[in-house]
Scaffold this motif. Structure first.
Motif, PDB file in Angstrom:
ATOM      1  N   ALA A 250     -24.798 -22.299  17.100  1.00 36.98           N
ATOM      2  CA  ALA A 250     -26.204 -21.945  17.310  1.00 36.98           C
ATOM      3  C   ALA A 250     -26.700 -22.470  18.651  1.00 36.98           C
ATOM      4  O   ALA A 250     -27.471 -21.800  19.356  1.00 36.98           O
ATOM      5  CB  ALA A 250     -27.056 -22.492  16.167  1.00 36.98           C
ATOM      6  N   ILE A 251     -26.296 -23.686  19.034  1.00 36.55           N
ATOM      7  CA  ILE A 251     -26.688 -24.239  20.333  1.00 36.55           C
ATOM      8  C   ILE A 251     -26.160 -23.362  21.460  1.00 36.55           C
ATOM      9  O   ILE A 251     -26.880 -23.042  22.421  1.00 36.55           O
ATOM     10  CB  ILE A 251     -26.180 -25.691  20.466  1.00 36.55           C
ATOM     11  CG1 ILE A 251     -26.951 -26.615  19.510  1.00 36.55           C
ATOM     12  CG2 ILE A 251     -26.323 -26.187  21.904  1.00 36.55           C
ATOM     13  CD1 ILE A 251     -26.403 -28.024  19.436  1.00 36.55           C
ATOM     14  N   ASP A 252     -24.922 -22.959  21.334  1.00 34.87           N
ATOM     15  CA  ASP A 252     -24.330 -22.097  22.356  1.00 34.87           C
ATOM     16  C   ASP A 252     -25.077 -20.765  22.446  1.00 34.87           C
ATOM     17  O   ASP A 252     -25.317 -20.244  23.559  1.00 34.87           O
ATOM     18  CB  ASP A 252     -22.856 -21.847  22.047  1.00 34.87           C
ATOM     19  CG  ASP A 252     -22.013 -23.116  22.149  1.00 34.87           C
ATOM     20  OD1 ASP A 252     -22.471 -24.087  22.782  1.00 34.87           O
ATOM     21  OD2 ASP A 252     -20.907 -23.141  21.559  1.00 34.87           O
ATOM     22  N   GLN A 253     -25.436 -20.206  21.293  1.00 33.26           N
ATOM     23  CA  GLN A 253     -26.190 -18.947  21.302  1.00 33.26           C
ATOM     24  C   GLN A 253     -27.555 -19.135  21.952  1.00 33.26           C
ATOM     25  O   GLN A 253     -28.008 -18.284  22.733  1.00 33.26           O
ATOM     26  CB  GLN A 253     -26.374 -18.443  19.864  1.00 33.26           C
ATOM     27  CG  GLN A 253     -25.145 -17.801  19.245  1.00 33.26           C
ATOM     28  CD  GLN A 253     -25.457 -17.255  17.860  1.00 33.26           C
ATOM     29  OE1 GLN A 253     -26.174 -17.888  17.076  1.00 33.26           O
ATOM     30  NE2 GLN A 253     -24.913 -16.089  17.563  1.00 33.26           N
ATOM     31  N   ALA A 254     -28.225 -20.233  21.625  1.00 33.02           N
ATOM     32  CA  ALA A 254     -29.554 -20.487  22.195  1.00 33.02           C
ATOM     33  C   ALA A 254     -29.479 -20.624  23.711  1.00 33.02           C
ATOM     34  O   ALA A 254     -30.363 -20.133  24.438  1.00 33.02           O
ATOM     35  CB  ALA A 254     -30.152 -21.742  21.575  1.00 33.02           C
ATOM     36  N   ARG A 255     -28.429 -21.263  24.185  1.00 34.39           N
ATOM     37  CA  ARG A 255     -28.248 -21.353  25.643  1.00 34.39           C
ATOM     38  C   ARG A 255     -28.037 -19.956  26.237  1.00 34.39           C
ATOM     39  O   ARG A 255     -28.604 -19.600  27.276  1.00 34.39           O
ATOM     40  CB  ARG A 255     -27.044 -22.240  25.959  1.00 34.39           C
ATOM     41  CG  ARG A 255     -27.252 -23.725  25.705  1.00 34.39           C
ATOM     42  CD  ARG A 255     -26.203 -24.550  26.438  1.00 34.39           C
ATOM     43  NE  ARG A 255     -26.265 -25.945  26.043  1.00 34.39           N
ATOM     44  CZ  ARG A 255     -25.329 -26.568  25.336  1.00 34.39           C
ATOM     45  NH1 ARG A 255     -24.255 -25.896  24.927  1.00 34.39           N
ATOM     46  NH2 ARG A 255     -25.457 -27.849  25.026  1.00 34.39           N
ATOM     47  N   GLU A 256     -27.213 -19.181  25.554  1.00 37.38           N
ATOM     48  CA  GLU A 256     -26.901 -17.840  26.041  1.00 37.38           C
ATOM     49  C   GLU A 256     -28.151 -16.971  26.129  1.00 37.38           C
ATOM     50  O   GLU A 256     -28.304 -16.153  27.044  1.00 37.38           O
ATOM     51  CB  GLU A 256     -25.867 -17.193  25.117  1.00 37.38           C
ATOM     52  CG  GLU A 256     -25.424 -15.805  25.542  1.00 37.38           C
ATOM     53  CD  GLU A 256     -24.445 -15.187  24.550  1.00 37.38           C
ATOM     54  OE1 GLU A 256     -24.236 -13.959  24.596  1.00 37.38           O
ATOM     55  OE2 GLU A 256     -23.885 -15.934  23.710  1.00 37.38           O
ATOM     56  N   TYR A 257     -29.070 -17.170  25.204  1.00 38.17           N
ATOM     57  CA  TYR A 257     -30.288 -16.372  25.171  1.00 38.17           C
ATOM     58  C   TYR A 257     -31.419 -17.001  25.985  1.00 38.17           C
ATOM     59  O   TYR A 257     -32.547 -16.522  25.952  1.00 38.17           O
ATOM     60  CB  TYR A 257     -30.756 -16.181  23.731  1.00 38.17           C
ATOM     61  CG  TYR A 257     -30.067 -15.042  23.002  1.00 38.17           C
ATOM     62  CD1 TYR A 257     -30.770 -13.888  22.675  1.00 38.17           C
ATOM     63  CD2 TYR A 257     -28.723 -15.113  22.666  1.00 38.17           C
ATOM     64  CE1 TYR A 257     -30.145 -12.843  22.004  1.00 38.17           C
ATOM     65  CE2 TYR A 257     -28.090 -14.078  22.011  1.00 38.17           C
ATOM     66  CZ  TYR A 257     -28.794 -12.945  21.678  1.00 38.17           C
ATOM     67  OH  TYR A 257     -28.174 -11.911  21.037  1.00 38.17           O
ATOM     68  N   GLY A 258     -31.126 -18.080  26.689  1.00 35.43           N
ATOM     69  CA  GLY A 258     -32.138 -18.720  27.523  1.00 35.43           C
ATOM     70  C   GLY A 258     -33.155 -19.526  26.756  1.00 35.43           C
ATOM     71  O   GLY A 258     -34.258 -19.793  27.274  1.00 35.43           O
ATOM     72  N   LEU A 259     -32.830 -19.924  25.532  1.00 36.56           N
ATOM     73  CA  LEU A 259     -33.752 -20.705  24.709  1.00 36.56           C
ATOM     74  C   LEU A 259     -33.421 -22.192  24.742  1.00 36.56           C
ATOM     75  O   LEU A 259     -34.136 -23.007  24.172  1.00 36.56           O
ATOM     76  CB  LEU A 259     -33.714 -20.182  23.275  1.00 36.56           C
ATOM     77  CG  LEU A 259     -34.182 -18.728  23.145  1.00 36.56           C
ATOM     78  CD1 LEU A 259     -33.851 -18.174  21.762  1.00 36.56           C
ATOM     79  CD2 LEU A 259     -35.685 -18.637  23.408  1.00 36.56           C
TER      80      LEU A 259
END
Length: 1023
Positions: A250-259
Motif C-alpha cells: 500500500a505504501i508503494d502504491q501511495a507513492r506511485e499515485y503521488g499520495l
C-alpha cells in the motif's frame, strides 16, 4: 472499468487464511470459469470480515448473503445454486440462536447488525491490494481536503472537537497530543504508528493493516501535515508477515499515485513513510521504548517528562498513535467532528474495535459504539459462552488491564466505567472466561507474561513482578499461606507507584482486579486448598470429584462399576456421600459439567451409573464405623432430617456418636419427602437410605418442631453438647401482587408438602404456576398428575433463563405443560364473590443486564392480559423464619436472613452448627450433604479437640487402566423414561433402569483423569 453483476468477497484475513481461505478463493475462480461466469461475477480477496470462528467466510454482493465454514467442495454448490440459479445454500449460512431458522443476509445476522463500523468500514469489502478500491470509498479524500482546504490548526481543532481518544490503551485525547507537537518549534518532527500489538488475544491492528492499510497511511499523512512532520514510521511486529506485506504494498502504491513523497496532491507538502519491524518484545508497545527501538537501540523505556511530543524519536517532537486511531481520521475530516461525536458517550466518542476471544461462541473482530453494555457485546454479538457453561468474567486490556465479573455485565464499555472496576479499555483485547476458568491461575498467566516481557530496566517491574509471580505460583500449587493476598496487594501498589513505564505500572492490574472481584477463590486456594474451577491440578485428583460438593471419588466408583464390582463401588461412594440412591435420581450432577470426556464427545453419565450401582444392593451395606464409648456417651442433636441433617448424623455415627435427629414433620426426610415428588424420588429409595442411617445408631424423633416442642436452650439444658441446624428454607415467598391472599391461591412448597405427606391436596382444572425454578416445575407436574386439565407456567424471564434443571423443563413440556415466558403477574383477579378468575399478566421484554448476569425483565409495550385459571400456585422463592428458631439464643444471620456460618458450619454460638439451605438459601441435595459432613467434622473437633475424619483419606482403587490405550468410541447412554402420555397418569418413577451392559459400557467411557495423581496432604485435611 469492468462491470460485474455480482462480487464474491472472500475474507483473506490471517484467521481465514489459516482455515483455508486461499484455496476457497481459488476454487471460486476456477468454478466461475467452468460455468462461464467470469465476465459476470468477480472474486475479491478482502480483509477480515469479523467472524473468525466460522471461517473461511464469503459475502456475495450485492445480495448481501453471508456464507460461513466454506470448504473447497462447497464452492461448486454455491456457484451452481446461488450465482447461477439465485437460490441461497441454507446449510452454509448463519442460523438464529437455538433454532434451525436460517439467517442468510449479513444485515440480519446478529453478529453484524449491532455493530457500527467506522474503523472497519472498508475491511471485508475492498481488495486491500488495490488502491483504486480504497479511493472508490472516499479514500485519500480526507488527505486532499486537509491539504487544500484546511490549515494544520483547523485539522487539530477538528480532531479535538471530535473527542477522539487514543485507542492504544490509556485513552489520551488525540487532538491534544497533536496540539502539543504542533506547538513545538523544530525543523524535524516525526509521526509514528504503534502496530506492535503485543496483548495476548488481540488482533485488531493486524486486521486493519491486512484489510485496509491505506486508511492508516492516510490518517498518518493528515496527522503529519497537522503537526509539521515530513517523515513517519509504522512500527509493526515481525510476527505479522501478511500485515507487513500488505502495508508495504500500500505504501508503494501511495507513492506511485503521488499520495506519499514530495508535493502531495500539488500542495507542496512532502511526507513519506517507512516500516520498522520489531522482534515481538511486549515492552516496545510503550511509546518511549518503541522510539528507542526505531533508533536502533534495545527497546527500553525512558523517563517522562520530557514527553515525546516535546522530545521523542531522535530527541525530536514526535506523535505516536496506534493503528485504530489513525483509521478514524478519514471519516472525521470528511464527515466532521459533530458526526463522529454523535456516536459514543459524553466523554468517550466514536467506536471501539475489539477482538473477542476465549470462551466465546463467535470469536472474532467486532466494532461497537463506545458505551455499549459489556453484556451486549458478549451475548448478543459474541453469541455468549458455548457449551451451556456460565460466564464468569471478562479480561479487558490484556496484561495491563483487569477483569470484569459477570455481575457487572451492565457496565458501559467506556474508559471511565472500566477504570472504576479496575480494568482498562486497552487496545481492544476482550478475553471471555467461563466457569471453568480459575481466577488465580489466570492471574498467574498474566504475571508470567509480564515477567517474561519485562525489559528489566527498573527493579520494581523486574523484581517486584517476580516476587508476585512466586507467591501466585505457590498458591496455585496448594502452598499458599495466610497473608499472601495482602502481600500481593502491597507489592502491586508499590509496583504501580514506582515502575518506570506504563507497562510496569499496570503489570499488577490483573492480579489486583482478580483479588478485588474474586477474593473468595483466592481464600479457598489458600485456606481450603480447593480450586473451584478444577484448574490447579495439585489440589484434586479429578475434576469431577473436585466439582462434587460431597467430594465423592467419582472415577473410583465409576471404574469399579466398569468392572462389575458393584458392592465395592457403593461402599466407596458412601465414604463421602450416604445418600447414593437419592443422588442417583435428584442430583443436578455438577460432576458431569467438569467431565473430561466432554472434550471428546459427551460427558460420562455419572448420575446414571450411580443409580444403577445402588440398584444392585440387596442387603444394606453399612460403612466403616468407629466404636468410641466416650463419643457414644456425648449428646448431640440434629434438627431437621433433610439431606444436611441426615448427612451430619451419618458422619457423626461413623465417629462413634449416637446423635438424635428431631424432625418437625410426621415422616423423616425433610424436603426430600416434602418437596420432591415421588415420580422423581420413589419413597422406598428414600426410606432405604434413612433406614441405613438409623441402623448406624442414629435416633430419629418425628413431630418434634424447634420453637414449638423444644428450644435450643432447652437442648443445652438437657445436656446436648452440640446442635446442628439443618432446617432448610421451608417458607415460601409471597408474590407481592394484589389478590394473592384470596381464594384459590397457594404456595408451591405448601402444595407439594400437603400432597407428599398427607396424600391429598386440592387441585384446580386450570392451574397457573408462577415461577421458573425446580419447585415451579415440580408443582406443575404434580398438579397435572392430580387431574388438572391444563397447567401453565408463567415466568418473567426467557425460557433459557429459567433456573430449573433443563431436563425437568424438557420433561414438563413433553407432558404438554404450557411454558409462558416473559410475563409477570400484576394481579390475582377475583370476581365480586371472591372466586378466582385468573392472573392478570404484563408482557415483559429484556432490558439491561442485572447483577445475575442476565438481562433484567422490564415491562413491554403490549397491553396486560388475563390468564384464566381456577388455581394459582406461587413458586417464586423460599426463605427462613430464623427468629422463630432461636428463642433467646443469639445466633448471627446474614443480610438475607440465612444462618451465618464459616465454611465448616460453625455459627456465632460455639455449640451450634448449621448447614444446607438454612445457610446458603435454596441449593442442591448434594451441596447439603457436603455441608452436613463438614459440620460433623467440626462438631467432633469441638468435642474432642482433633480431626478424626478418617474417610477423608485417599483410598486406592485397584481397577485396571491402561494410560496408553486410546479411548473407545462409545456414545453416551441416554436415560430411558416412561412415555409422557403414560407417566402423567400417576406418580410412578419416570426414569427407568439401565441394563447391566449399558451401565458397564457407560462406566468404561471414563478417561480416568485421576490416574497416577495424589492430592497434596494439606488438601486432604482441608477437604
Amino acid at each position: 472499468m469492468e462491470q460485474f453483476r455480482s462480487h464474491v468477497l472472500v475474507c483473506t484475513g490471517g484467521g481465514c487464511i489459516a482455515s483455508g481461505a486461499l484455496a476457497v478463493s481459488a476454487a471460486f475462480t476456477e468454478e466461475l470459469q467452468k460455468q462461464g461466469l467470469t465476465d459476470e461475477v468477480q472474486v475479491v480477496e478482502t480483509g477480515c470480515l469479523g467472524p473468525c470462528a466460522v471461517g473461511p467466510v464469503a459475502l456475495v454482493y450485492p445480495d448481501g448473503v453471508f456464507y460461513q465454514n466454506i470448504k473447497v467442495p462447497d464452492v461448486a454448490e454455491i456457484v451452481e445454486e446461488h450465482l447461477l440459479k439465485g437460490r441461497v445454500v441454507p446449510r452454509l449460512v448463519s442460523h438464529a440462536p437455538g433454532t434451525e431458522k436460517t439467517v442468510a443476509e449479513m444485515r440480519d445476522v446478529e453478529f453484524f447488525n449491532r455493530q457500527v463500523k467506522i474503523v472497519l468500514r472498508n475491511s471485508g469489502l475492498i481488495d486491500p491490494l488495490r488502491i483504486e478500491d480504497y479511493v472508490a470509498r472516499d479514500g485519500y479524500a480526507a488527505l486532499v481536503k486537509a491539504l487544500t482546504e484546511m490549515t494544520p490548526e483547523q485539522i487539530v481543532d477538528e480532531v479535538l472537537a471530535s473527542g477522539l481518544r487514543g485507542r492504544g490503551g490509556a485513552g489520551f485525547p488525540t487532538g491534544l497530543k497533536w496540539r502539543f507537537a504542533q506547538q513545538q518549534s523544530s525543523d524535524v518532527k516525526y509521526i509514528l504508528c504503534n502496530a506492535d500489538e503485543g496483548d495476548p488475544g488481540a488482533f485488531m491492528d493486524r486486521s486493519v493493516l491486512e484489510g485496509d492499510p491505506h486508511s492508516v497511511i492516510e490518517g498518518m499523512a493528515v496527522g503529519a501535515y497537522a503537526i509539521g512532520a515530513h517523515q513517519g514510521y509504522v512500527y509493526v511486529r515481525a510476527e505479522y508477515p501478511l500485515a507487513v506485506e500488505r502495508l508495504q504494498y500500500a505504501i508503494d502504491q501511495a507513492r506511485e499515485y503521488g499520495l506519499l513523497g514530495d508535493d502531495i496532491a500539488g500542495s507542496g507538502f512532502a511526507f513519506d513513510l517507512e516500516i520498522r519491524m520489531g522482534s515481538g518484545a511486549f515492552v516496545c508497545g510503550e511509546e518511549t521504548a518503541l522510539m528507542t527501538s526505531i533508533e536502533g537501540n534495545r527497546g527500553e523505556p525512558r523517563p517522562r517528562p520530557p514527553f515525546p511530543a516535546v522530545k521523542g524519536l531522535w530527541d525530536k517532537p514526535s506523535v505516536l498513535n496506534n493503528v485504530e486511531t489513525y483509521a478514524n481520521i478519514n471519516p472525521i475530516i470528511l464527515k466532521g467532528a459533530e458526526w463522529f461525536a454523535a456516536t459514543g458517550t459524553e466523554k468517550s466518542k466514536g467506536t471501539k474495535v475489539f477482538a473477542l476471544g476465549g470462551n466465546i461462541t463467535h470469536a472474532g473482530l467486532v466494532e461497537v459504539p463506545i458505551g455499549m453494555q459489556l453484556g451486549e457485546i458478549i451475548n448478543e454479538i459474541g453469541g455468549g459462552v458455548p457449551g451451556d457453561k456460565a460466564l464468569k468474567a471478562v479480561q479487558l486490556g490484556g496484561p495491563s488491564g483487569g477483569c470484569v465479573p459477570y455481575w457487572h455485565l451492565d457496565t458501559p464499555v467506556d474508559y471511565e466505567s472500566l477504570q472504576e472496576l479496575g480494568a482498562i479499555m486497552g487496545s481492544g483485547g476482550l478475553v471471555i472466561m467461563d466457569e471453568d476458568s480459575c481466577m488465580v491461575d489466570m492471574a498467574r498467566f498474566f504475571l508470567e507474561f509480564t515477567q517474561d516481557e519485562s525489559c528489566g530496566k527498573c527493579p520494581p517491574c523486574r523484581v517486584g513482578t517476580k516476587r508476585m509471580l512466586e507467591i501466585v505460583e505457590r498458591i496455585c500449587n496448594g502452598q499458599g499461606e495466610e497473608g499472601d493476598i495482602e502481600r500481593l496487594q502491597e507489592l502491586g501498589r508499590m509496583i504501580s507507584q514506582t515502575a518506570l513505564c506504563g507497562l510496569g505500572q499496570t503489570a499488577p492490574n490483573p492480579v489486583l482486579s482478580m483479588i478485588r472481584h474474586f477474593r473468595h477463590e483466592w481464600e479457598a486456594h489458600i485456606r481450603d486448598k480447593h480450586c473451584e474451577a478444577g484448574v490447579c491440578a495439585t489440589m484434586f485428583k479429578a475434576r469431577c470429584t473436585n466439582a462434587c460438593p460431597a467430594d465423592v471419588d467419582v472415577p473410583g466408583f465409576v471404574s469399579l462399576v466398569g468392572e462389575k464390582r458393584f458392592d465395592e463401588a457403593l461402599r466407596l461412594h458412601r465414604e463421602r456421600n450416604p445418600l447414593a440412591s437419592i443422588c442417583g435420581r435428584v442430583c443436578f450432577h455438577p460432576c458431569e459439567s467438569k467431565c473430561q470426556r466432554a472434550g471428546l464427545d459427551a460427558p460420562v453419565a455419572i448420575r446414571g451409573v450411580k443409580r444403577f450401582m445402588t440398584e444392585q444392593e440387596t442387603d444394606i451395606l453399612l460403612p466403616e464405623v468407629v466404636l468410641d464409648e466416650a463419643n457414644a456417651a456425648r449428646k448431640v442433636a440434629v434438627v431437621g432430617s433433610g439431606p444436611a441433617g441426615l448427612s451430619c448424623a451419618y458422619f457423626l455415627a461413623r465417629l462413634g456418636y449416637k446423635p438424635t435427629i428431631f424432625e418437625a414433620a410426621s415422616t423423616p426426610g425433610g424436603m426430600l419427602v416434602q418437596a420432591i415428588p415421588a415420580y422423581r424420588l420413589p419413597r422406598e429409595e428414600l426410606g432405604r437410605e434413612i433406614s441405613m442411617i438409623e441402623k448406624m445408631g442414629v435416633t430419629i424423633e418425628c413431630n418434634k418442631a424447634l420453637g414449638r416442642d423444644f428450644t435450643l436452650q432447652g437442648l443445652r439444658d438437657q445436656g446436648y453438647e452440640a446442635v446442628f441446624l439443618g432446617v432448610g428454607a421451608p417458607q415460601g415467598s409471597n408474590i407481592g401482587v394484589p389478590g394473592e391472599d384470596g381464594e384459590g391461591v397457594t404456595e408451591a412448597l405448601s402444595f407439594l408438602k400437603t400432597y407428599n405427606v398427607d396424600g391429598t391436596v386440592a387441585v384446580g382444572k386450570r392451574v397457573a404456576v408462577i415461577g421458573g425454578g425446580n419447585s415451579a416445575i415440580d408443582a406443575a407436574r404434580t398438579a397435572l398428575r392430580l387431574g388438572a386439565r391444563q397447567v401453565t407456567i408463567l415466568y418473567r424471564r426467557t425460557r433459557a433463563q429459567m433456573p430449573a434443571w433443563a431436563e425437568e423443563i424438557d420433561a414438563a413440556e413433553e407432558e404438554r405443560i404450557i411454558l409462558q415466558p416473559l410475563v409477570a403477574p400484576v394481579e390475582i383477579k377475583h370476581d365480586a364473590q371472591g372466586k378466582l378468575l385468573g392472573v392478570i399478566c404484563r408482557p415483559m421484554t429484556l432490558g439491561d443486564y442485572d447483577s445475575s448476569g442476565r438481562r433484567r425483565p422490564v415491562a413491554g409495550r403490549n397491553a396486560d392480559f388475563l390468564v384464566e385459571c381456577d388455581q394459582v400456585i406461587a413458586a417464586i422463592g423460599q426463605w427462613l423464619d430464623s427468629e422463630s428458631l432461636f428463642d433467646g439464643v443469639s445466633v448471627e444471620t446474614s443480610r438475607k436472613g440465612w444462618l451465618a456460618t464459616d465454611k465448616n458450619g460453625r455459627t456465632s454460638v460455639d455449640w451450634i452448627f448449621a448447614g444446607g439451605d438454612a445457610v446458603t438459601g435454596p441449593s442442591s441435595v448434594v451441596a447439603a450433604i457436603g455441608a452436613g459432613e463438614k459440620a460433623a467434622v467440626a462438631i467432633d473437633e469441638k468435642l474432642t479437640g482433633a480431626n478424626h475424619a478418617f474417610w477423608r483419606r485417599d483410598v486406592e482403587v485397584d481397577t485396571a487402566f491402561d494410560p496408553d490405550a486410546d479411548p473407545v468410541e462409545t456414545p453416551r447412554a441416554g436415560v430411558p423414561v416412561v412415555a409422557a402420555n403414560v407417566r402423567v397418569g400417576g406418580f410412578d418413577e419416570v426414569e427407568l433402569s439401565w441394563a447391566a451392559e449399558t451401565a458397564v459400557a457407560e462406566a468404561r467411557r471414563c478417561l480416568r483423569c485421576d490416574y497416577g495423581k495424589d492430592r497434596c496432604a494439606e488438601t486432604e485435611v482441608n477437604r
